[in-house]
Design a protein around this motif. Structure first.
Motif, PDB file in Angstrom:
ATOM      1  N   ASP A   1       2.476  11.598 -10.888  1.00 55.43           N
ATOM      2  CA  ASP A   1       1.073  11.319 -11.183  1.00 55.43           C
ATOM      3  C   ASP A   1       0.098  11.896 -10.159  1.00 55.43           C
ATOM      4  OD1 ASP A   1       2.029   9.538  -9.234  1.00 55.43           O
ATOM      5  OD2 ASP A   1       0.567   8.001  -9.790  1.00 55.43           O
TER       6      ASP A   1
ATOM      7  N   ARG B   1      -4.691  12.132  -4.842  1.00 49.68           N
ATOM      8  CA  ARG B   1      -4.703  11.121  -5.909  1.00 49.68           C
ATOM      9  C   ARG B   1      -6.160  10.799  -6.254  1.00 49.68           C
ATOM     10  NH1 ARG B   1      -1.410   7.170  -3.979  1.00 49.68           N
ATOM     11  NH2 ARG B   1      -3.085   6.366  -2.705  1.00 49.68           N
ATOM     12  N   PRO B   2      -6.591  11.088  -7.492  1.00 49.49           N
ATOM     13  CA  PRO B   2      -7.934  10.663  -7.913  1.00 49.49           C
ATOM     14  C   PRO B   2      -7.959   9.141  -8.035  1.00 49.49           C
ATOM     15  CG  PRO B   2      -6.993  12.288  -9.434  1.00 49.49           C
ATOM     16  CD  PRO B   2      -5.895  11.837  -8.528  1.00 49.49           C
ATOM     17  N   GLU B   3      -9.000   8.531  -7.512  1.00 50.16           N
ATOM     18  CA  GLU B   3      -9.134   7.070  -7.570  1.00 50.16           C
ATOM     19  C   GLU B   3     -10.145   6.688  -8.650  1.00 50.16           C
ATOM     20  OE1 GLU B   3      -7.021   5.382  -5.959  1.00 50.16           O
ATOM     21  OE2 GLU B   3      -6.373   6.725  -4.372  1.00 50.16           O
ATOM     22  N   ASP B   4     -10.081   5.451  -9.094  1.00 52.68           N
ATOM     23  CA  ASP B   4     -10.971   4.964 -10.149  1.00 52.68           C
ATOM     24  C   ASP B   4     -12.449   4.999  -9.751  1.00 52.68           C
ATOM     25  OD1 ASP B   4      -8.795   4.498 -11.783  1.00 52.68           O
ATOM     26  OD2 ASP B   4      -8.632   2.376 -11.226  1.00 52.68           O
ATOM     27  N   ASP B   5     -12.727   4.956  -8.450  1.00 51.08           N
ATOM     28  CA  ASP B   5     -14.113   4.942  -7.990  1.00 51.08           C
ATOM     29  C   ASP B   5     -14.700   6.341  -7.806  1.00 51.08           C
ATOM     30  OD1 ASP B   5     -12.718   5.760  -5.751  1.00 51.08           O
ATOM     31  OD2 ASP B   5     -13.294   4.044  -4.507  1.00 51.08           O
ATOM     32  N   GLY B   6     -13.958   7.390  -8.224  1.00 59.14           N
ATOM     33  CA  GLY B   6     -14.447   8.758  -8.106  1.00 59.14           C
ATOM     34  C   GLY B   6     -14.086   9.437  -6.799  1.00 59.14           C
TER      35      GLY B   6
ATOM     36  N   ARG C   1      -9.862   9.677   2.600  1.00 56.79           N
ATOM     37  CA  ARG C   1     -10.452   9.603   1.264  1.00 56.79           C
ATOM     38  C   ARG C   1     -11.725  10.436   1.304  1.00 56.79           C
ATOM     39  NH1 ARG C   1      -8.424   3.860   0.861  1.00 56.79           N
ATOM     40  NH2 ARG C   1      -6.535   4.202  -0.355  1.00 56.79           N
TER      41      ARG C   1
END
Length: 148
Positions: free
Chosen positions: A12, A23-28, A109
């Motif tokens: 993933d 890793r793309p995070e849900d918060d952009g 990040r």
């Protein structure tokens, strides 16, 4: 999670096909770290320097420098952006990367300058796994995790 020659390769994640995962995070935001084969090749990490929060980096610039007894190298960012968090734990104990490169030992990040283009030069899925296996073969890597 795929495994090849002892190296964990999460399907993933996005990879630069050298030694960085994203890793793309849900918060952009995007979390960045080094792969299992890369941590194996570096040896037991002894020092980590990570750019401070608020630092802006162009693609290819180093967000961190890692050092072991046999190697020192930079961790490049695959796209331009601003450091919004750094893993403070690694400053005191960089060896965590050798223990958990995809989990607690993330490095930074970033907030991408251009969200739509951030992943453009990265690879994921079967393409990435095939290329990473070839990388492992080329460098004759047999992954192992250091103990605490």
């Amino acid at each position: 999670m795929s495994e090849y020659r002892g190296c964990e390769l999460p399907e993933d994640l996005f990879y630069d096909l050298d030694y960085i995962w994203v890793r793309p995070e849900d918060d952009g935001l995007f979390t960045i770290g080094v792969t299992d084969p890369a941590q194996t090749m570096s040896g037991r990490l002894q020092k980590a320097r990570i750019k401070k929060v608020g630092t802006h980096l162009e693609a290819g610039r180093h967000v961190a420098t890692l050092e072991s007894g046999k190697w020192a190298g930079g961790v490049p960012v695959p796209f331009a952006g601003e450091v919004v968090a750094r893993n403070e734990l690694l400053l005191d104990d960089p060896h965590l990367i050798n223990i958990d490169p995809y989990g607690d030992a993330w490095i930074t990040r970033l907030r991408a300058d251009n969200l739509g283009e951030a992943l453009a030069n990265l690879h994921t899925g079967d393409e990435a796994l095939t290329a990473l296996r070839a990388w492992i073969e080329r460098y004759d890597v047999q992954c192992m995790r250091c103990s605490e």
